[in-house]
Enzyme design. Structure first.
Site, short mmCIF file in Angstrom:
data_model
loop_
_atom_site.label_atom_id
_atom_site.label_comp_id
_atom_site.label_asym_id
_atom_site.label_seq_id
_atom_site.Cartn_x
_atom_site.Cartn_y
_atom_site.Cartn_z
N LYS A 182 0.83 -1.21 0.00
CA LYS A 182 0.00 0.00 0.00
C LYS A 182 0.86 1.25 0.00
O LYS A 182 0.48 2.26 -0.60
CB LYS A 182 -0.94 0.00 1.20
CG LYS A 182 -2.06 -1.01 1.05
CD LYS A 182 -3.25 -0.67 1.91
CE LYS A 182 -4.39 -1.62 1.60
NZ LYS A 182 -5.53 -1.46 2.48
N LYS A 196 -3.43 -10.70 -7.09
CA LYS A 196 -4.65 -10.97 -6.33
C LYS A 196 -5.82 -10.15 -6.90
O LYS A 196 -5.63 -8.99 -7.29
CB LYS A 196 -4.38 -10.54 -4.88
CG LYS A 196 -5.40 -10.93 -3.88
CD LYS A 196 -5.09 -10.29 -2.53
CE LYS A 196 -5.41 -8.80 -2.53
NZ LYS A 196 -5.57 -8.20 -1.20
N LYS A 227 -10.17 -5.03 -4.79
CA LYS A 227 -11.15 -3.96 -5.05
C LYS A 227 -10.47 -2.67 -5.51
O LYS A 227 -11.12 -1.82 -6.11
CB LYS A 227 -12.04 -3.72 -3.82
CG LYS A 227 -11.33 -3.49 -2.52
CD LYS A 227 -12.28 -3.64 -1.33
CE LYS A 227 -11.48 -3.77 -0.04
NZ LYS A 227 -12.14 -4.45 1.01
P1 TYM Z 1 -9.86 -6.58 3.09
O1 TYM Z 1 -10.93 -5.58 3.30
O2 TYM Z 1 -8.76 -6.24 2.17
O3 TYM Z 1 -10.45 -7.95 2.59
C1 TYM Z 1 -11.56 -8.56 3.19
C2 TYM Z 1 -11.44 -10.06 3.27
O4 TYM Z 1 -11.47 -10.64 1.98
C3 TYM Z 1 -10.31 -11.43 1.77
N1 TYM Z 1 -9.91 -11.24 0.36
C4 TYM Z 1 -9.62 -12.27 -0.47
N2 TYM Z 1 -9.65 -13.60 -0.29
C5 TYM Z 1 -9.33 -14.38 -1.36
N3 TYM Z 1 -8.97 -13.86 -2.56
C6 TYM Z 1 -8.92 -12.54 -2.78
N4 TYM Z 1 -8.58 -12.06 -3.96
C7 TYM Z 1 -9.27 -11.67 -1.70
N5 TYM Z 1 -9.35 -10.31 -1.56
C8 TYM Z 1 -9.74 -10.08 -0.30
C9 TYM Z 1 -9.28 -10.86 2.73
O5 TYM Z 1 -8.28 -11.81 3.03
C10 TYM Z 1 -10.14 -10.52 3.91
O6 TYM Z 1 -10.39 -11.68 4.70
N6 TYM Z 1 -7.20 -5.94 7.25
C11 TYM Z 1 -8.36 -6.57 6.70
C12 TYM Z 1 -9.65 -6.11 7.36
C13 TYM Z 1 -9.66 -6.28 8.84
C14 TYM Z 1 -9.81 -7.51 9.54
C15 TYM Z 1 -9.79 -7.14 10.92
C16 TYM Z 1 -9.94 -8.83 9.14
C17 TYM Z 1 -9.56 -5.29 9.75
N7 TYM Z 1 -9.63 -5.81 11.00
C18 TYM Z 1 -9.89 -8.13 11.91
C19 TYM Z 1 -10.04 -9.80 10.15
C20 TYM Z 1 -10.02 -9.43 11.51
C21 TYM Z 1 -8.44 -6.23 5.22
O7 TYM Z 1 -7.86 -5.29 4.76
O8 TYM Z 1 -9.27 -7.02 4.50
#
Ligand code: TYM
Length: 332
Positions: free
Chosen positions: A114, A196, A199
């Site tokens: 990032k 990957k 979004k």
């Molecule tokens: P974020 O918002 O980027 O993504 C949300 C969830 O979706 C999963 N994910 C994917 N899994 C498989 N293939 C992909 N291409 C893909 N893109 C996204 C991510 O692994 C995630 O599970 N830091 C976290 C948000 C967060 C969080 C937390 C998660 C904040 N606090 C506490 C768990 C527990 C994040 O940026 O996810």
């Protein structure tokens, strides 16, 4: 007394929800939600580590709430809430910042990625992001954190921070385990399968969104990158595009890789891509239709997030009070 084990997970409302977040996270949240005491959060505080347009952030936060419910998370049985509504997250994050090392934060892959993508805004929040994520998880004494592969490192640092804190003050935090799905933990872009599905992807054709129309979804799958032979075979090293499509098809239909290989023996990639597209359209159709209805019902959504925040705050404050006492703050 609630004997069920606890789950915490969250998604940033920094963009529209993708097929990656659906397959890597939400689908598993739904499957686990019957057997666990689940806290599913919309992490708006994490989202502002990258600059957001306020009106879009507000809209996407509510849309995401509607999509969680539409995907099958029952808000009467689980706690769905917005992170900024429970101040304990920010409060514990500050404390954990003081138990998180500069060196370990510097090693975080997501920070490096990032920072490279937002070189004009490498702010302190982006750097200390994992301490806020650790606070999210540890406040609820979570046993399990269902996430995609890319978040594994953040759950590991959460364990390190918890271990360090427990080492000083005794058993304050439960050590959470990461839960990765067997298939679907890493869905790749349809146009550049070495990256990957994300979004924030600039190439919109590579990413499928939960709310996308069936026609658009089919168009994206028909254009998906494959390779120069015609063999539907799982080999993520040498056949990245095809293996990614097989993974998506496997999650959408529940079929094994062997079944998929034999289903498409002697048929071209054209047939295969159409079948994957159709399976995804059918997988997402009920979610999209239900979410569209829910988004219009602002009063219902408000009742869900208000009740969710109350329940979450009750559990979170218990842990926070304990932490305040342990570190030596004078009680109120
Ligand atoms: P974020 O918002 O980027 O993504 C949300 C969830 O979706 C999963 N994910 C994917 N899994 C498989 N293939 C992909 N291409 C893909 N893109 C996204 C991510 O692994 C995630 O599970 N830091 C976290 C948000 C967060 C969080 C937390 C998660 C904040 N606090 C506490 C768990 C527990 C994040 O940026 O996810």
């Amino acid at each position: 007394m609630d004997e069920k084990k606890v789950i915490f997970s969250g998604i940033q409302p920094s963009g529209d929800l993708t097929l990656g977040s659906y397959m890597g996270a939400i689908k598993n949240w739904v499957e686990l939600s019957e057997d666990y005491n689940c806290y599913y959060c919309i992490v708006d505080m994490h989202a502002i580590t990258v600059r957001q347009v306020p009106a879009d952030l507000r809209r996407r936060t509510l849309e995401q709430l509607a999509q969680y419910i539409a995907a099958g998370i029952d808000p009467t049985k689980n706690t769905i809430f917005i992170q900024s509504h429970v101040p304990a997250h920010a409060e514990l994050a500050w404390i954990l910042n003081c138990y998180t090392m500069f060196g370990e934060l510097s090693r975080m892959t997501q920070f490096k990625d990032k920072a490279a993508k937002n070189s004009d805004n490498i702010n302190a929040g982006l750097f200390t992001y994992p301490a806020l994520m650790a606070a999210d998880i540890l406040l609820y004494q979570a046993d399990l954190v269902p996430v995609g592969d890319d978040q594994r490192q953040h759950v590991e640092i959460t364990r390190d921070i918890a271990n360090r804190f427990n080492g000083i003050y005794g058993d304050v935090f439960k050590l959470p385990e990461v839960y990765n799905p067997k298939v679907g933990a890493r869905i790749m872009s349809l146009t550049s399968p070495e990256n990957k599905m994300s979004k924030s992807d600039k190439d919109k054709g590579g990413c499928i969104y939960i709310m996308q129309s069936p026609d658009d979804i089919m168009r994206c799958f028909k254009r998906a990158v494959t390779d120069s032979d015609t063999w539907v075979h799982y080999d993520p090293e040498n056949k990245k595009g095809v293996s990614n499509l097989m993974q998506i098809y496997a999650v959408a239909t529940g079929k094994s890789f062997e079944t998929i290989e034999s289903e498409f023996t002697g048929r071209g990639y054209g047939d295969f891509k159409t079948a994957v597209g159709e399976a995804v359209v059918e997988l997402l159709r009920p979610v999209r239709e239900k979410a569209s209805k829910l988004i219009a019902d602002k009063a219902y959504l408000e009742s869900v997030y208000k009740e969710g925040a109350e329940r979450a705050a009750y559990a979170a404050n218990k842990t926070l009070r304990k932490v305040y006492k342990k570190v030596g703050f004078v009680g109120k």
